[in-house]
Enzyme design. Structure first.
Site, PDB file in Angstrom:
ATOM      1  N   ARG A  15    -180.547 -39.807 -12.179  1.00  0.00           N
ATOM      2  CA  ARG A  15    -179.441 -40.063 -13.101  1.00  0.00           C
ATOM      3  C   ARG A  15    -178.658 -41.295 -12.640  1.00  0.00           C
ATOM      4  NH1 ARG A  15    -176.762 -34.168 -12.984  1.00  0.00           N
ATOM      5  NH2 ARG A  15    -177.581 -34.302 -10.847  1.00  0.00           N
ATOM      6  N   LYS A  75    -173.906 -37.851  -8.226  1.00  0.00           N
ATOM      7  CA  LYS A  75    -173.883 -36.855  -7.148  1.00  0.00           C
ATOM      8  C   LYS A  75    -172.951 -37.285  -6.026  1.00  0.00           C
ATOM      9  CE  LYS A  75    -175.554 -33.527  -6.878  1.00  0.00           C
ATOM     10  NZ  LYS A  75    -174.937 -32.246  -7.328  1.00  0.00           N
ATOM     11  N   HIS A  96    -168.209 -31.233  -5.043  1.00  0.00           N
ATOM     12  CA  HIS A  96    -168.526 -29.894  -4.532  1.00  0.00           C
ATOM     13  C   HIS A  96    -168.193 -29.784  -3.040  1.00  0.00           C
ATOM     14  CE1 HIS A  96    -170.479 -28.908  -8.328  1.00  0.00           C
ATOM     15  NE2 HIS A  96    -171.205 -30.012  -8.236  1.00  0.00           N
ATOM     16  N   GLU A 118    -166.151 -31.903 -11.255  1.00  0.00           N
ATOM     17  CA  GLU A 118    -166.210 -30.455 -11.470  1.00  0.00           C
ATOM     18  C   GLU A 118    -164.860 -29.762 -11.482  1.00  0.00           C
ATOM     19  OE1 GLU A 118    -166.669 -30.861  -6.978  1.00  0.00           O
ATOM     20  OE2 GLU A 118    -167.383 -31.928  -8.746  1.00  0.00           O
ATOM     21  N   SER A 134    -173.759 -27.995 -16.770  1.00  0.00           N
ATOM     22  CA  SER A 134    -173.948 -26.542 -16.748  1.00  0.00           C
ATOM     23  C   SER A 134    -174.863 -26.110 -17.892  1.00  0.00           C
ATOM     24  CB  SER A 134    -172.596 -25.834 -16.854  1.00  0.00           C
ATOM     25  OG  SER A 134    -171.803 -26.071 -15.714  1.00  0.00           O
ATOM     26  N   ASP A 198    -170.610  -9.722 -16.085  1.00  0.00           N
ATOM     27  CA  ASP A 198    -169.418 -10.549 -15.934  1.00  0.00           C
ATOM     28  C   ASP A 198    -168.219  -9.618 -15.798  1.00  0.00           C
ATOM     29  OD1 ASP A 198    -168.883 -13.778 -16.650  1.00  0.00           O
ATOM     30  OD2 ASP A 198    -167.120 -12.488 -16.720  1.00  0.00           O
ATOM     31  N   VAL A 239    -172.662 -18.048 -11.182  1.00  0.00           N
ATOM     32  CA  VAL A 239    -171.272 -17.764 -10.827  1.00  0.00           C
ATOM     33  C   VAL A 239    -170.539 -19.070 -10.548  1.00  0.00           C
ATOM     34  CG1 VAL A 239    -169.790 -16.593  -9.161  1.00  0.00           C
ATOM     35  CG2 VAL A 239    -171.952 -15.558  -9.857  1.00  0.00           C
ATOM     36  N   LEU A 240    -169.286 -19.170 -11.016  1.00  0.00           N
ATOM     37  CA  LEU A 240    -168.466 -20.343 -10.743  1.00  0.00           C
ATOM     38  C   LEU A 240    -167.035 -19.920 -10.463  1.00  0.00           C
ATOM     39  CD1 LEU A 240    -167.970 -23.445 -10.706  1.00  0.00           C
ATOM     40  CD2 LEU A 240    -167.375 -23.242 -13.137  1.00  0.00           C
ATOM     41  N   VAL A 267    -178.105 -21.198  -9.406  1.00  0.00           N
ATOM     42  CA  VAL A 267    -177.492 -22.381 -10.005  1.00  0.00           C
ATOM     43  C   VAL A 267    -176.180 -22.717  -9.302  1.00  0.00           C
ATOM     44  CG1 VAL A 267    -176.781 -23.452 -12.177  1.00  0.00           C
ATOM     45  CG2 VAL A 267    -178.581 -21.739 -12.187  1.00  0.00           C
ATOM     46  N   ILE A 269    -175.769 -23.082  -6.187  1.00  0.00           N
ATOM     47  CA  ILE A 269    -176.058 -23.590  -4.840  1.00  0.00           C
ATOM     48  C   ILE A 269    -175.214 -24.815  -4.491  1.00  0.00           C
ATOM     49  CG2 ILE A 269    -177.986 -25.074  -5.561  1.00  0.00           C
ATOM     50  CD1 ILE A 269    -177.775 -22.906  -2.346  1.00  0.00           C
ATOM     51  N   ASP A 270    -174.798 -25.610  -5.478  1.00  0.00           N
ATOM     52  CA  ASP A 270    -173.909 -26.751  -5.208  1.00  0.00           C
ATOM     53  C   ASP A 270    -172.595 -26.300  -4.583  1.00  0.00           C
ATOM     54  OD1 ASP A 270    -175.284 -29.112  -5.909  1.00  0.00           O
ATOM     55  OD2 ASP A 270    -174.992 -28.702  -8.027  1.00  0.00           O
ATOM     56  N   ALA A 299    -180.423 -28.198  -5.537  1.00  0.00           N
ATOM     57  CA  ALA A 299    -178.994 -28.508  -5.598  1.00  0.00           C
ATOM     58  C   ALA A 299    -178.628 -29.506  -6.692  1.00  0.00           C
ATOM     59  CB  ALA A 299    -178.523 -29.032  -4.243  1.00  0.00           C
ATOM     60  N   ASN A 300    -179.583 -30.101  -7.349  1.00  0.00           N
ATOM     61  CA  ASN A 300    -179.283 -31.005  -8.480  1.00  0.00           C
ATOM     62  C   ASN A 300    -180.290 -30.735  -9.598  1.00  0.00           C
ATOM     63  OD1 ASN A 300    -181.332 -32.110  -6.841  1.00  0.00           O
ATOM     64  ND2 ASN A 300    -180.949 -34.181  -7.556  1.00  0.00           N
TER      65      ASN A 300
END
Length: 373
Positions: A15, A75, A96, A118, A134, A198, A239-240, A267, A269-270, A299-300
């Protein structure tokens, strides 16, 4: 303002921070844009395309950091890039920081102003610069999970949607936010048996209304997680917690008790990951086994589809880049509380409370930090 776009150097990251279209908008506003040679090749944007849009082409990252005031990336800066940062720089990218003590230490020491995509918010409390990635990551998590269930990848040899007469795989999605919703959409579309957990009943009601009886919704408790994860073929960690490290919802004990050949896709993992057994992987080596459970922890994740990801990200970030450039860094941060929510580090202090708490830094209110400049 002088704006720099270095080539991304994280493993398999194709990217780019600004597309030629975004460069043209910024150049039209009177700004000077420097793009490292080859930065756009992963999205089929040549140096010539950037020149035509009004950018100057730099030969390497050192030249970008030397010329630019505002650095726009995708990143988090790698160690070699962090070495270039100085107090006059403003860095605008995904950071992150909560699970990344080394990066945080370097950014604090640099004195630079570091704004994280983020944690930028919108008027409704959403995360507009995280949302497009996301969406991509949620959809790709099901592709990755489906592949991970193939026997050649160490999986149980299951087709996610089954076939007539053969039951589909059981998919459990932890978290019903943007990632979870997109994962659910893809999994249901492939015919999987899908359950989402959730702790927000409003989220569960919304998902139930959107997807109907084909989706099972469960209020998330420790007991519910254990029961459903142990019976799952594929678990998606979606989860966030804004700015903070993700909680470990699935423990090593749970992983040990899962069926042989089942799979997990983290997802989160970041932000450190929501499976206790998770560790970051790359697109070149995306998976590993723990107790015969396949772990996909890239991680990406959106970096695998750089064209889609880059344009989706630029649509979200460009208005904020324009604010920073047109109004000036200090004025933009001082007057826009949503953009100011993205400020994680500036002038040698940490201005994001979740990062300060996670890593043991003193927290400085961002308004006070800006006033001290």
């Amino acid at each position: 303002m002088r704006i720099g776009v270095p080539k991304e150097i994280k493993s398999a990251e194709l990217r780019v921070g600004l597309t030629p279209t975004s460069v043209r908008e910024l150049a039209r506003d009177g700004h000077q844009i420097f793009v490292e040679t080859g930065a756009g090749m992963g999205v089929d944007s040549s140096d010539e395309a950037y020149r035509a849009a009004g950018a100057e082409i730099a030969t390497n990252a050192a030249e970008i950091f030397e010329c630019a005031e505002l650095i726009v990336k995708v990143k988090e800066p790698q160690a070699a890039e962090r070495a270039f940062l100085q107090p006059h720089h403003t860095l605008f990218t995904y950071l992150h920081l909560a699970p990344d003590a080394e990066q945080t230490k370097d950014l604090v020491a640099s004195g630079a102003t570091c704004i994280a995509y983020e944690t930028v918010t919108d008027g409704a409390g959403g995360l507009p610069l995280l949302t497009p990635m996301s969406q991509v990551a949620g959809r790709m998590s099901i592709q990755a999970g489906a592949t991970s269930l193939e026997s050649t990848r160490g999986g149980a040899g299951l087709l996610l949607g089954g076939v007539p007469g053969v039951a589909p795989a059981k998919v459990v999605v932890l978290g019903g936010g943007v990632v979870g919703m997109n994962a659910i959409q893809m999994a249901l579309g492939l015919g999987a048996d899908v359950t989402v957990l959730d702790r927000d009943t409003g989220v569960l009601e919304s998902l139930c209304s959107r997807f109907g009886a084909g989706l099972r919704t469960v209020f998330s408790t420790s007991d519910a997680i254990e029961t459903l994860v142990l019976d799952a073929d594929l678990v998606i960690g979606a989860v966030l917690v804004r700015g903070a490290a993700a909680p470990h919802l699935v423990t090593a004990r749970h992983i040990k008790q899962m069926r042989r050949g089942s799979a997990v896709v983290d997802v989160a993992i970041d932000q450190g990951g929501c499976f206790e057994t998770s560790r970051p992987t790359t697109h070149e080596r995306p998976t590993y086994l723990v107790d015969e459970v396949v772990h996909y922890c890239v991680a990406n994740i959106p970096g695998a589809v750089p064209k889609t990801s880059t344009y989706a990200l630029n649509h979200a970030t460009l208005p904020f880049v324009q604010q920073l450039a047109n109004r000036g860094i200090h004025a933009a941060l001082s007057t826009n509380p949503n953009l100011r929510d993205g400020l994680n580090v500036t002038n040698g202090v940490v201005t994001e409370p979740a990062v300060a708490l996670a890593l043991g830094y003193d927290y400085t209110d961002p308004i006070l930090a800006l006033e001290s400049h």
